[in-house]
Design an enzyme around this catalytic site. Structure first.
Site, PDB file in Angstrom:
ATOM      1  CB  SER A 187      -2.222  -8.893 -14.050  1.00 32.66           C
ATOM      2  OG  SER A 187      -1.700  -8.248 -15.206  1.00 32.66           O
TER       3      SER A 187
ATOM      4  CB  ALA B 267      -0.940   0.000   1.210  1.00 32.93           C
TER       5      ALA B 267
ATOM      6  CE1 TYR C 147       2.804  -8.956 -11.853  1.00 33.47           C
ATOM      7  CE2 TYR C 147       1.687  -8.858 -13.969  1.00 33.47           C
ATOM      8  CZ  TYR C 147       1.843  -8.399 -12.676  1.00 33.47           C
ATOM      9  OH  TYR C 147       1.034  -7.392 -12.205  1.00 33.47           O
ATOM     10  CB  ALA C 148       1.634 -14.734 -17.402  1.00 31.98           C
TER      11      ALA C 148
ATOM     12  CG  ASP D 139       9.013 -10.825   3.631  1.00 27.71           C
ATOM     13  OD1 ASP D 139       8.276 -10.960   2.633  1.00 27.71           O
ATOM     14  OD2 ASP D 139      10.128 -11.375   3.721  1.00 27.71           O
TER      15      ASP D 139
END
Length: 252
Positions: A142, A14, A154-155, A63
């Site tokens: 995403s 955030a 990432y995908a 973390d």
């Protein structure tokens, strides 16, 4: 609007971008917000901005790849703020590379930060939500979950988020806990600026290129993603669960 009056929300990652915009939006609508980031010095200014605007917030360092640290932080949030009603799993990183050049540590770092961290956060949060028989969980996926050159790690992680979301909606639904995901397209953030520089563009030129591929002919701002997250986290979406909502300006 005061859709979150009396609610406590946790937002991970955030300190900037979508996470910071979401923390501000939830606070503006009445939530007490736990602003969580790996670096407390980066989370604190967002919390202080919320407080200066008349909202309630407290910054925490955590973390999110460390399950024990997550459990401890969630328990501290509940002790400090009184409950846990909304969890927004936003923390994430990119380590872009083509498959044949990607070292295992880049694969592992992205999967751990972008997917395993959500497992830790959801597991820690659900024990409080189940007891209260109320909860709203929103996970950040995403557009890349559909496949994106140079982002196999990432995908894969963001596709995993959608499976995690659908499954937790089934498991937690009987306890009045909804679980949904938001899958943004191109958003003007520090992360996409870093991606632009990696492929040899300025952030401005990269955004222009992305806008040309988008039916609305522009990229999104973090606040536009935060507004969708806020909807899914609110009681306006009380019968929406297990869904992934793409927020990508009409791109197919």
């Amino acid at each position: 609007m005061d859709r979150f009056a009396g609610r406590v929300a946790v937002v991970t990652g955030a300190a900037q971008g979508i996470g910071a915009a979401t923390a501000r939006r939830l606070a503006a609508e009445g939530a007490a917000v736990a602003v969580i980031d790996l670096d407390l010095d980066r989370a604190e200014p967002v919390a202080q901005e919320i407080i200066a605007a008349g909202g309630a917030a407290k910054a925490y360092s955590c973390d999110v790849t460390d399950g024990a640290a997550v459990t401890d932080t969630i328990d501290r949030v509940v002790a400090d703020l009184g409950s846990l009603d909304v969890l927004v799993n936003n923390a994430g990183i990119t380590r872009d590379n083509l498959l044949f050049k990607m070292p295992a540590d880049e694969w592992n770092a992205v999967l751990t930060t972008n997917l395993t961290s959500m497992f830790h956060c959801c597991q820690a949060a659900q024990k409080h939500m189940v007891g209260a028989r109320y909860g709203r969980i929103v996970n950040l996926s995403s557009r890349s979950a559909l496949g994106n050159r140079g982002q196999v790690n990432y995908a894969a992680a963001k596709a995993g988020v959608q499976g995690l979301t659908a499954t937790l909606a089934i498991e937690l639904g009987p306890f009045n806990i909804t679980v949904n995901a938001v899958a943004p397209g191109y958003v003007a953030t520090a992360m996409t600026a870093a991606t632009a520089q990696r492929v040899g563009f300025t952030p401005e030129d990269h955004q222009k290129w992305a806008a040309e591929q988008t039916p609305l002919r522009r990229v999104a701002q973090p606040e536009e993603i935060a507004s969708v997250i806020a909807f899914l986290a609110s009681d306006d979406a009380s019968f929406v669960s297990g869904q992934t909502l793409y927020v990508n300006g009409g791109a197919r």
